[in-house]
Design a protein around this motif. Sequence first.
Motif, PDB file in Angstrom:
ATOM      1  N   VAL A 147      60.327   8.192  13.790  1.00 32.06           N
ATOM      2  CA  VAL A 147      59.857   9.424  14.436  1.00 32.06           C
ATOM      3  C   VAL A 147      60.676  10.616  13.957  1.00 32.06           C
ATOM      4  CG1 VAL A 147      59.719  10.630  16.658  1.00 32.06           C
ATOM      5  CG2 VAL A 147      58.885   8.281  16.461  1.00 32.06           C
ATOM      6  N   LEU A 148      61.991  10.442  13.876  1.00 28.90           N
ATOM      7  CA  LEU A 148      62.850  11.528  13.404  1.00 28.90           C
ATOM      8  C   LEU A 148      62.547  11.877  11.945  1.00 28.90           C
ATOM      9  CD1 LEU A 148      66.225  10.463  15.051  1.00 28.90           C
ATOM     10  CD2 LEU A 148      64.913  12.524  15.568  1.00 28.90           C
ATOM     11  N   GLU A 149      62.273  10.872  11.119  1.00 28.29           N
ATOM     12  CA  GLU A 149      61.913  11.156   9.731  1.00 28.29           C
ATOM     13  C   GLU A 149      60.620  11.975   9.677  1.00 28.29           C
ATOM     14  OE1 GLU A 149      61.848   7.884   7.012  1.00 28.29           O
ATOM     15  OE2 GLU A 149      63.611   6.937   7.931  1.00 28.29           O
ATOM     16  N   TRP A 150      59.659  11.629  10.505  1.00 26.89           N
ATOM     17  CA  TRP A 150      58.389  12.358  10.548  1.00 26.89           C
ATOM     18  C   TRP A 150      58.630  13.812  10.973  1.00 26.89           C
ATOM     19  CZ3 TRP A 150      53.519   9.446  12.685  1.00 26.89           C
ATOM     20  CH2 TRP A 150      52.351  10.135  12.310  1.00 26.89           C
ATOM     21  N   ILE A 151      59.455  13.994  11.995  1.00 28.06           N
ATOM     22  CA  ILE A 151      59.784  15.351  12.433  1.00 28.06           C
ATOM     23  C   ILE A 151      60.505  16.100  11.317  1.00 28.06           C
ATOM     24  CG2 ILE A 151      61.154  16.706  14.071  1.00 28.06           C
ATOM     25  CD1 ILE A 151      60.645  14.439  16.116  1.00 28.06           C
ATOM     26  N   GLY A 152      61.389  15.394  10.598  1.00 25.96           N
ATOM     27  CA  GLY A 152      62.085  16.031   9.482  1.00 25.96           C
ATOM     28  C   GLY A 152      61.125  16.512   8.412  1.00 25.96           C
ATOM     29  N   ARG A 153      60.109  15.696   8.087  1.00 28.91           N
ATOM     30  CA  ARG A 153      59.109  16.135   7.105  1.00 28.91           C
ATOM     31  C   ARG A 153      58.360  17.365   7.616  1.00 28.91           C
ATOM     32  NH1 ARG A 153      58.389  10.497   6.828  1.00 28.91           N
ATOM     33  NH2 ARG A 153      56.501  10.545   8.108  1.00 28.91           N
TER      34      ARG A 153
END
Length: 353
Positions: A147-153
């Motif tokens: 989820v954090l990676e998705w938010i980072g993108r």
Amino acid sequence: MTASPPSPDLPYAGLTPHAVLDALDAAGLRGDGRILQLNSYENRVFQVHLEESLDPQAAPPAVVVAKFYRAGRWSDAQILEEHAFARELAEAEVPAVAPLALHAPPEAPTALTLQGRPPTLATLEHWRFAVSPRCGGRSPELEDPSVLEWIGRFLGRLHTVGARRPFAQRLTLDGSAAARTSVQWLIDSDRLPPDALHGWHDTCLRALDAVDTRLRRHGPLELLRLHGDCHVGNLLWTSAGPHFVDLDDAVNGPAVQDLWMLLGGDRQEMQAQLGALLDGYETIREFDRRELTLIEPLRTLRLIQHSAWIARRWDDPAFPIAFPSFESPSYWSQQTTLLREQIAAMEDEPLVA
């Protein structure tokens, strides 16, 4: 709607449900009577169900969110820059909620004015408001690295658009000057209990000196247009991924400002969260790792500005209810302790990812 402006002590006293529906009706959005006030301290925000349109192809969303801006906070030009940024993000297919274009019907009152290209800011008598489609969602599961990676993108895409040009009218987050002004305003306002004033004031000044030292060590900042208030409360999650709402605090600033408020827990937990965010972010856009030294200075500035914000809004009846301990010595003692911890944190090694 009454033509008399609201008093500073009761800034939204005349903003009844009928007044909200009348304002939307004047801008061509006829509510069906169902209205719900949403949580918001700074502005007043309402969810409104609309009547069905006779022309389905031209119909607005069935449910909209109307935001009525607090008088005196932002100029029309600053609000319109926020709207233009939101629409630019939407046009770039970045999932951010943009205001609707408004169209005054032939029977609209002469007191109604619309501004923007396209028109997104309405003024009726003393109320300024904007309308956006309702976009639901739930709080994201920030303990999940994917989820954090998705938010980072998502943030990488948002910042790619934000880097195209700076804001011309909105604020710039590049130093301690604004926080120092807030500190002096608080001292002059007599809001602090006398026995807490000296310790808090002295600690504030030492904290702001530490902020300036960190900024000097970093050197010139790369500034871009940011969300500015990028915390979990402004992030909604759906099956399609994240989308941000409320660009009310959009500023020029360093990219890390939109990352650090998503971190929580102890140092090890924050480092893991930061690593996941940057794993996603850097698939879209390069991140200057030197900006990690700015996390604690930025946290310090927000801590001070938050107290000043409460004090400036204290005559609004919503604020004493929301912050009942604000005028007590215990609140200011706690703030002094937090600032001392921030001074120590700014002397420690920064987070790494």
